[in-house]
Structures are given as C-alpha cells and as structure tokens.
Design an enzyme around this catalytic site. Structure first.
Site, PDB file in Angstrom:
ATOM      1  N   ASP A  67      -7.546  -2.812   6.828  1.00  0.00           N
ATOM      2  CA  ASP A  67      -8.079  -3.938   6.074  1.00  0.00           C
ATOM      3  C   ASP A  67      -9.524  -4.168   6.514  1.00  0.00           C
ATOM      4  O   ASP A  67      -9.873  -3.935   7.674  1.00  0.00           O
ATOM      5  CB  ASP A  67      -7.289  -5.215   6.381  1.00  0.00           C
ATOM      6  CG  ASP A  67      -5.943  -5.269   5.680  1.00  0.00           C
ATOM      7  OD1 ASP A  67      -5.529  -4.250   5.090  1.00  0.00           O
ATOM      8  OD2 ASP A  67      -5.297  -6.333   5.722  1.00  0.00           O
ATOM      9  N   HIS A 117      -4.288   2.930  10.380  1.00  0.00           N
ATOM     10  CA  HIS A 117      -3.303   3.844   9.813  1.00  0.00           C
ATOM     11  C   HIS A 117      -3.951   5.145   9.347  1.00  0.00           C
ATOM     12  O   HIS A 117      -5.167   5.206   9.140  1.00  0.00           O
ATOM     13  CB  HIS A 117      -2.576   3.162   8.652  1.00  0.00           C
ATOM     14  CG  HIS A 117      -1.756   1.976   9.074  1.00  0.00           C
ATOM     15  ND1 HIS A 117      -0.384   2.016   9.179  1.00  0.00           N
ATOM     16  CD2 HIS A 117      -2.129   0.727   9.458  1.00  0.00           C
ATOM     17  CE1 HIS A 117       0.056   0.833   9.580  1.00  0.00           C
ATOM     18  NE2 HIS A 117      -0.982   0.032   9.765  1.00  0.00           N
ATOM     19  N   SER A 171     -13.199  -4.648  15.061  1.00  0.00           N
ATOM     20  CA  SER A 171     -14.320  -3.732  15.155  1.00  0.00           C
ATOM     21  C   SER A 171     -14.460  -2.912  13.886  1.00  0.00           C
ATOM     22  O   SER A 171     -14.285  -3.425  12.793  1.00  0.00           O
ATOM     23  CB  SER A 171     -14.191  -2.830  16.378  1.00  0.00           C
ATOM     24  OG  SER A 171     -15.430  -2.196  16.644  1.00  0.00           O
TER      25      SER A 171
END
Length: 285
Positions: free
Chosen positions: A92, A149, A252
């Site tokens: 995200d 992911h 980050s």
C-alpha cells in the site's frame, strides 16, 4: 527549489539518524498498557487509520505500537489482480516514481538520479542484470499497511544489507536530497522469476526501527559497518506471487527492479498515484 522543502530537508544532514531510530525502536515496542494504548489511539486519530480492514480491529488488543503498526489485514481487505502475467503491487502507498532504467541510471526526482549499481550495494554484476530495465518506487505513508508482498512468484537468490544514512523518504526530502535511496540504509532482496531477475529493495528511513524479511527475521538493527550478503542459491526458497516477503517496523519505501524487456508498468500509473497491495502494477512481457 521549494523553500519549505529545503528547510525540512537540510536539518536532516546533521541529525543523529541511527540513535533517533533506536529510540523509536524502544518506544514502539513498549508494552506498558496505558502508554501504548494512548500512542495507538492518537496515531489512529491523527492519520485516520481504517481499523475495519485490520484482522484485529480492537486497538487495545495489540501488545505494542509496533504490533499495531505491522498489523495483518482481513483476507478480503485486498483483492489480487487477475492474469498469469500480472505484476502485483507489493505494498500500500503511493507511486513515488516509475519508468525505465536508463543504462544504469534511476530517476529519483526532478534533477536528481542515482545508479542501480550503488542502490544494489556497489556490485557491477548485480546491476548489469537490470541495465535498461524497469523500476518502480513506492512510498508507504504512516497510515498505510506495512507488510510487503511479492509482485510475482520468485526464487530467492541473495539478500544484501547495505548500511547508510536514514533520511526521511517523504516527498519533501526526496525532492531535495541527492541520491537519497542509494544513501539510506537498505535491504536488497534478489529473486529469479519467470521474467528473469527481480530486485526488491527495502529502504530504511529515520524512525524506521527495523526492516525484516519472512525468511530471516529482523535484518536491521543492528546496523553493520560493512555490506553483508547472504546467499540462498542452494536453499530452494520460493515465494508465490502475493506472498508476504517482509515488513517495515515503521514506514518507508520499496523499490522494484526488473531487467530489460522483462516487464511493463500499467499505463495508468504515474508519480503520486495511490496504490494498494495486490492491484496491477504492470505485466510481465
């Protein structure tokens, strides 16, 4: 040059990045109920965090702020884009930049570039695999989901820890600090995929208390003085597309690299585009 951006970025050159991040590590792992509950609820309010998507929706159930920050999502909270050749977004956040690697050069911001070789730890052979390839830089804001992911299935070949500074990675700093992503501490994960080599570069930042991967656990801290490399070429460690591969303990940036003529990015993506884990980032060629 934006004066406000310069005023934000310049003091960071003299800040003690690593000591401040060690303080953040202790604070975010404090399990005092009154303190951690107050910190979590204040954070939710300030950043408008959607707890309805969290697997554990009760803020008070998390043993520490870091456990809340790296919270898992409900399985239905993210849908995966279909297609055998689809590249999934690994996180995200928002697109910082994406495009072509020009020879060995990656675009950071207007007037600022850095090289794939220095990003990957200064090894020319590693960088050669991505010459004239593709890059995508994704910034995770504090309110985002902070597990990372796999964009596509891949076999892990190497992991490299590159020590460095811990500048902030928000837009103001990225626009001001030259070669920021090649100066910050980072963990480089190299995979072999059906489209050839893929690099996932997990970039540290100030107050990012640690970076970890699912196969190693916490990689940093401690911060080492020298580059350290782990070889997994004989371990047969394969991660499927969408599988969790790591996480930021505080937020980050993740940078995705592919080789020449290996992948194309989705035409609808540009700098500043919000993205979610699992949506189509692009496709394999």
């Amino acid at each position: 040059m934006s004066l406000s951006e310069a005023l934000f970025a310049l003091p960071q050159y003299i800040l003690p990045h690593h000591p401040l991040s060690r303080v953040a590590q202790h604070v975010t792992r404090c399990e005092n109920r009154v303190f951690k509950d107050a910190l979590i609820r204040t954070f939710i309010r300030l950043y408008d965090v959607d707890m309805s998507q969290a697997l554990e929706g009760d803020p008070g159930s998390y043993p520490s702020f870091n456990a809340f920050f790296t919270r898992a999502l409900k399985p239905e909270a993210r849908s995966l884009a279909a297609g055998e050749k689809t590249l999934l977004c690994p996180a995200d956040g928002a697109v910082s930049q994406l495009g072509n690697i020009e020879d060995d050069t990656i675009f950071q911001a207007k007037g600022k570039h850095y090289s794939a070789m220095e990003l990957l730890g200064g090894d020319a052979d590693r960088a050669a695999a991505f010459q004239n390839g593709r890059f995508a830089t994704i910034y995770l804001s504090p309110r985002d989901y902070h597990r990372l992911h796999m964009p596509v299935g891949g076999r892990l070949k190497q992991m490299i820890h590159v020590p460095g500074r811990l500048f902030s990675v928000n837009n103001a700093t990225v626009n001001q600090v030259p070669r920021l992503f090649a100066r910050n501490e980072r963990v480089v994960c190299l995979f072999e995929t059906e489209a050839g080599p893929m690099a996932l570069v997990l970039v540290g930042a100030i107050f990012v208390a640690s970076i970890e991967t699912v196969w190693h656990g916490v990689v940093t801290p401690p911060t080492r003085a020298e580059i350290q490399c782990w070889d997994y070429s004989d371990k047969s460690l394969f991660l499927d597309a969408s599988a969790e591969m790591g996480r930021f303990n505080m937020g980050s940036t993740i940078i995705v690299l592919f080789g020449e003529q290996a992948a194309n990015w989705d035409a609808g993506l540009a700098a500043g585009t919000p993205v979610r884990m699992g949506q189509a980032l692009g496709s394999l060629v």
